[in-house]
Design an enzyme around this catalytic site. Sequence first.
Site, mmCIF file in Angstrom:
data_model
loop_
_atom_site.group_PDB
_atom_site.id
_atom_site.type_symbol
_atom_site.label_atom_id
_atom_site.label_comp_id
_atom_site.label_asym_id
_atom_site.label_seq_id
_atom_site.Cartn_x
_atom_site.Cartn_y
_atom_site.Cartn_z
ATOM 1 N N ARG A 168 0.796 -1.231 0.000
ATOM 2 C CA ARG A 168 0.000 0.000 0.000
ATOM 3 C C ARG A 168 0.832 1.288 0.000
ATOM 4 N NH1 ARG A 168 -3.268 -3.343 -1.190
ATOM 5 N NH2 ARG A 168 -5.195 -3.796 -0.058
ATOM 6 N N SER A 217 -10.575 -0.109 2.928
ATOM 7 C CA SER A 217 -10.006 -0.547 4.208
ATOM 8 C C SER A 217 -9.471 0.647 4.978
ATOM 9 C CB SER A 217 -8.864 -1.531 3.971
ATOM 10 O OG SER A 217 -9.368 -2.663 3.319
ATOM 11 N N GLU A 299 -4.587 3.016 6.672
ATOM 12 C CA GLU A 299 -4.406 2.855 5.225
ATOM 13 C C GLU A 299 -5.014 4.069 4.512
ATOM 14 O OE1 GLU A 299 -4.978 -0.978 3.483
ATOM 15 O OE2 GLU A 299 -5.879 -0.126 1.683
HETATM 16 C C1 LIG Z 1 -15.376 0.662 -1.596
HETATM 17 C C2 LIG Z 1 -13.865 0.741 -1.679
HETATM 18 C C3 LIG Z 1 -13.122 -0.415 -1.866
HETATM 19 C C4 LIG Z 1 -11.712 -0.353 -1.949
HETATM 20 N N1 LIG Z 1 -11.005 -1.505 -2.148
HETATM 21 C C5 LIG Z 1 -9.657 -1.456 -2.280
HETATM 22 C C6 LIG Z 1 -8.888 -2.654 -2.533
HETATM 23 O O1 LIG Z 1 -9.417 -3.748 -2.653
HETATM 24 N N2 LIG Z 1 -7.556 -2.539 -2.645
HETATM 25 C C7 LIG Z 1 -6.914 -1.341 -2.537
HETATM 26 O O2 LIG Z 1 -5.695 -1.313 -2.666
HETATM 27 N N3 LIG Z 1 -7.614 -0.212 -2.285
HETATM 28 C C8 LIG Z 1 -8.950 -0.227 -2.160
HETATM 29 N N4 LIG Z 1 -9.658 0.918 -1.909
HETATM 30 C C9 LIG Z 1 -8.938 2.186 -1.673
HETATM 31 C C10 LIG Z 1 -8.692 3.057 -2.930
HETATM 32 O O3 LIG Z 1 -9.674 2.793 -3.928
HETATM 33 C C11 LIG Z 1 -7.300 2.838 -3.505
HETATM 34 O O4 LIG Z 1 -6.304 3.207 -2.589
HETATM 35 C C12 LIG Z 1 -7.092 3.658 -4.791
HETATM 36 O O5 LIG Z 1 -5.893 3.249 -5.413
HETATM 37 C C13 LIG Z 1 -7.047 5.168 -4.561
HETATM 38 O O6 LIG Z 1 -7.128 5.811 -5.815
HETATM 39 P P1 LIG Z 1 -7.730 7.283 -5.951
HETATM 40 O O7 LIG Z 1 -7.654 7.671 -7.387
HETATM 41 O O8 LIG Z 1 -9.062 7.369 -5.332
HETATM 42 O O9 LIG Z 1 -6.667 8.111 -5.111
HETATM 43 P P2 LIG Z 1 -6.941 9.218 -3.970
HETATM 44 O O10 LIG Z 1 -7.705 8.618 -2.861
HETATM 45 O O11 LIG Z 1 -7.491 10.460 -4.591
HETATM 46 O O12 LIG Z 1 -5.434 9.500 -3.490
HETATM 47 C C14 LIG Z 1 -4.712 8.496 -2.820
HETATM 48 C C15 LIG Z 1 -3.220 8.861 -2.857
HETATM 49 O O13 LIG Z 1 -2.755 8.774 -4.200
HETATM 50 C C16 LIG Z 1 -2.163 10.001 -4.583
HETATM 51 N N5 LIG Z 1 -2.472 10.230 -6.011
HETATM 52 C C17 LIG Z 1 -3.659 10.016 -6.651
HETATM 53 N N6 LIG Z 1 -3.537 10.368 -7.954
HETATM 54 C C18 LIG Z 1 -2.268 10.794 -8.118
HETATM 55 C C19 LIG Z 1 -1.524 11.300 -9.229
HETATM 56 N N7 LIG Z 1 -2.074 11.425 -10.446
HETATM 57 N N8 LIG Z 1 -0.225 11.646 -9.046
HETATM 58 C C20 LIG Z 1 0.355 11.514 -7.810
HETATM 59 N N9 LIG Z 1 -0.280 11.058 -6.732
HETATM 60 C C21 LIG Z 1 -1.578 10.705 -6.880
HETATM 61 C C22 LIG Z 1 -2.792 11.065 -3.693
HETATM 62 O O14 LIG Z 1 -1.936 12.185 -3.550
HETATM 63 C C23 LIG Z 1 -2.929 10.285 -2.403
HETATM 64 O O15 LIG Z 1 -1.678 10.287 -1.755
HETATM 65 C C24 LIG Z 1 -11.060 0.891 -1.835
HETATM 66 C C25 LIG Z 1 -11.827 2.063 -1.656
HETATM 67 C C26 LIG Z 1 -13.203 2.006 -1.583
HETATM 68 C C27 LIG Z 1 -14.002 3.267 -1.412
#
Ligand SMILES: Cc1cc2nc3c(=O)[nH]c(=O)nc-3n(C[C@H](O)[C@H](O)[C@H](O)COP(=O)(O)OP(=O)(O)OC[C@H]3O[C@@H](n4cnc5c(N)ncnc54)[C@H](O)[C@@H]3O)c2cc1C
Length: 309
Positions: A168, A217, A299
């Site tokens: 992660r 999570s 997380e």
């Molecule tokens: C219902 C649900 C289920 C989920 N299941 C999982 C799972 O099974 N496995 C898992 O790993 N995660 C899971 N997640 C968590 C989440 O979806 C992941 O961590 C996902 O990768 C986050 O992506 P995001 O675009 O929403 O990033 P954000 O939440 O917007 O940002 C997360 C981090 O990434 C950075 N970031 C995002 N985009 C960029 C970019 N373009 N450049 C630089 N940094 C960037 C941000 O600065 C921040 O530090 C779940 C979430 C939900 C709501």
Amino acid sequence: MTIDTLTVRGKLTKQKNLNDLTWLRVGGPADYLFQPADLEGLQKFLRDLPTDVPIFPMGVGSNLIVRDGGLRAVVIRLGRGFNGISVEGNTVTAGAAALDAHVARKAADAGVDLTFLRTIPGSIGGAVRMNAGCYGSYTADVLRKATIVTRQGEVVDLSPEELNFRYRQSDLPEGAVLVSATLEGPSGDAEELHARMTAQLQKRDETQPTKDRSAGSTFRNPAGFSSTGRADDVHDLKAWKVIDDAGMRGATKGGAQMSPKHSNFMINTGEATAADLEGLGEEVRKKVYETSGITLEWEIMRVGEPLKE
Ligand SMILES: Cc1cc2nc3c(=O)[nH]c(=O)nc-3n(C[C@H](O)[C@H](O)[C@H](O)COP(=O)(O)OP(=O)(O)OC[C@H]3O[C@@H](n4cnc5c(N)ncnc54)[C@H](O)[C@@H]3O)c2cc1C
């Protein structure tokens, strides 16, 4: 030059509330929100932006608690112009704004197995940054190259080694924005891959509060790996198990709740503030430590500042 006098290719908004840009629907205002029109627009903005102004790249906010006082930074959110997906052989190139689910589906259409991405609701930028994964597969397993724009506005390719993937987590240079990723998945039969994804979605709906406002999570598994979904999976070091053991399934604080359906999912039942959510998380960490001696690590990323009294 100050930020207010910059000419930008894209949209620059002052004082933008972030609650409607996060899955948990909480968060105060960012000083600015910048949505670049395209790669050139992003490069120019970062080159022109005074170096002492912090930036915060945001995906679709599915792993974030933005605190109620907001973010003293320019939030950079990529959209159209950064969401292309192309497949060549087993190689998939996706813009950082492309949704994981779209990438998994397009890859499957072409007979490439990136199925683990199908049920993760984030963007590719967030997947690389968080080394997103499930069912025993991780972004690190399939990433071949990530392209970033540095805080100085230069386009640079990073290798998986440079990203230093961990559970992660990955490392990005300070102030860098991911703009695309090149992934390589194993071959598979398109129909079978789609069927597997349908089954995974069904499994999620059965075991997780997928209809509620959450950020996935809340805490990392103390064992340091994702649930595999297999019957022989070890549960004693899963975050949900130690939260259950501490009696915190269903616990509430204001509008925040540890989901009765999956105890490691924190949900906003309607009117939660970021302070409710973070406060509940801290109570859970304390109780788990008292019960099992394990210190849970967040997380969900928590950013920004609390509301001033
Ligand atoms: C219902 C649900 C289920 C989920 N299941 C999982 C799972 O099974 N496995 C898992 O790993 N995660 C899971 N997640 C968590 C989440 O979806 C992941 O961590 C996902 O990768 C986050 O992506 P995001 O675009 O929403 O990033 P954000 O939440 O917007 O940002 C997360 C981090 O990434 C950075 N970031 C995002 N985009 C960029 C970019 N373009 N450049 C630089 N940094 C960037 C941000 O600065 C921040 O530090 C779940 C979430 C939900 C709501």
